[in-house]
Design a protein around this motif. Structure first.
Motif, mmCIF file in Angstrom:
data_model
loop_
_atom_site.group_PDB
_atom_site.id
_atom_site.type_symbol
_atom_site.label_atom_id
_atom_site.label_comp_id
_atom_site.label_asym_id
_atom_site.label_seq_id
_atom_site.Cartn_x
_atom_site.Cartn_y
_atom_site.Cartn_z
ATOM 1 N N PRO A 51 -6.835 0.631 -2.809
ATOM 2 C CA PRO A 51 -6.063 -0.176 -3.763
ATOM 3 C C PRO A 51 -4.638 -0.442 -3.293
ATOM 4 C CG PRO A 51 -6.151 2.104 -4.489
ATOM 5 C CD PRO A 51 -7.008 2.020 -3.265
ATOM 6 N N ASN B 107 -8.667 -7.848 0.355
ATOM 7 C CA ASN B 107 -7.929 -9.034 -0.089
ATOM 8 C C ASN B 107 -6.769 -9.341 0.842
ATOM 9 O OD1 ASN B 107 -8.337 -7.512 -3.196
ATOM 10 N ND2 ASN B 107 -9.358 -9.433 -2.714
ATOM 11 N N ASP C 100 -3.029 -6.471 -8.626
ATOM 12 C CA ASP C 100 -3.856 -5.372 -8.150
ATOM 13 C C ASP C 100 -4.892 -5.884 -7.148
ATOM 14 O OD1 ASP C 100 -2.527 -3.462 -9.708
ATOM 15 O OD2 ASP C 100 -3.766 -3.940 -11.455
ATOM 16 N N HIS D 27 -0.931 -3.041 -4.430
ATOM 17 C CA HIS D 27 -0.265 -3.745 -5.530
ATOM 18 C C HIS D 27 0.719 -4.747 -4.944
ATOM 19 C CE1 HIS D 27 1.135 -4.206 -9.679
ATOM 20 N NE2 HIS D 27 2.350 -4.279 -9.181
ATOM 21 N N PHE E 240 0.817 -1.214 0.000
ATOM 22 C CA PHE E 240 0.000 0.000 0.000
ATOM 23 C C PHE E 240 0.854 1.269 0.000
ATOM 24 C CE2 PHE E 240 -2.656 -3.362 1.737
ATOM 25 C CZ PHE E 240 -3.776 -3.244 0.915
ATOM 26 N N ASP F 242 -11.702 -0.889 0.503
ATOM 27 C CA ASP F 242 -11.506 -0.909 -0.947
ATOM 28 C C ASP F 242 -10.271 -0.112 -1.379
ATOM 29 O OD1 ASP F 242 -12.443 1.612 -0.426
ATOM 30 O OD2 ASP F 242 -13.983 1.607 -1.995
ATOM 31 N N LYS G 181 -7.173 -5.072 -3.160
ATOM 32 C CA LYS G 181 -7.781 -4.131 -2.215
ATOM 33 C C LYS G 181 -7.328 -4.516 -0.804
ATOM 34 C CE LYS G 181 -10.411 -2.303 -5.470
ATOM 35 N NZ LYS G 181 -10.125 -0.953 -6.018
#
Length: 207
Positions: free
Chosen positions: A116, A131, A126, A118, A63, A114, A128
């Motif tokens: 984002p 996840n 990609d 990586h 993040f 939510d 969130k």
């Protein structure tokens, strides 16, 4: 809102399992927390070190919130986070894990589900925050389960924490184990090799 409930629930479960993993070291010698207890070298203190590194990566780099810890690059991961060198102390590893918690908790508290992220080492990078919270909870629970078995093999202690621990009844455990062993031997000598019954023969999954 359901998003707040989901975040609080997942975060709460993660906190509980973190503490349980650290508790698995309680009362053991330096040798027992470090020694390899499986053919692949799995060891208790190494599991704690691994999860500290994992949380620092997933709630930091993913993040764009780099951990203040000096971590190796994920590209150079060589398994050294799964065991502990002689010059690394128990206290240092636990402190590292707890600092990783603090950094991870800040990410979880400050970002929405939510948000984002990586993960460059994933095939679908990609993600969130949701996840990653589920993934880290899954990994922590998985390794805490490993620690459960390793600790039980060492001295018989089981459970999540002191207040839930029951006194070990060696005789009752031996009787229970013998019953299961007899059942296994009976199955092996009978029709136990016939294969799975129809309801369990296949499990349909969805992508």
């Amino acid at each position: 809102m359901i998003e707040d409930f989901a975040k609080d629930f997942l975060h709460g479960r993660l906190k509980v399992i973190r503490e349980a993993l650290v508790w698995k070291l309680d009362g053991l010698s330096e040798y027992d927390i470090r020694r390899p207890l499986t053919a692949t070298g799995t060891n208790l203190l190494g599991l704690v070190k691994h999860m500290a590194t994992l949380e620092a990566w997933y709630f930091g780099e993913v993040f764009d919130r780099p951990s203040p810890e000096l971590l190796g690059r994920w590209q150079d991961a060589d398994g050294s986070d799964l065991w502990v060198s002689p010059d690394e102390t128990r206290e240092q590893i636990i402190d590292f894990y707890q600092r990783a918690w603090k950094h991870a908790d800040a990410t979880i508290n400050e970002l929405p589900l939510d948000a984002p992220g990586h993960v460059p080492w994933w095939s679908h990078p990609d993600v969130k925050l949701l996840n990653i919270m589920i993934h880290v909870l899954q990994e922590t629970t998985r390794h805490a389960g490993h620690a459960d078995i390793l600790r039980e093999q060492l001295d018989g202690r089981t459970g999540l924490r002191d207040e839930y621990e029951e006194e070990i009844d060696t005789a009752a455990r031996a009787t229970h184990r013998a019953k299961i062993e007899r059942a296994a031997q009976a199955a092996a000598g009978g029709a136990g090799h016939a294969g799975l019954s129809a309801p369990h023969a296949a499990v349909e999954t969805t992508p």
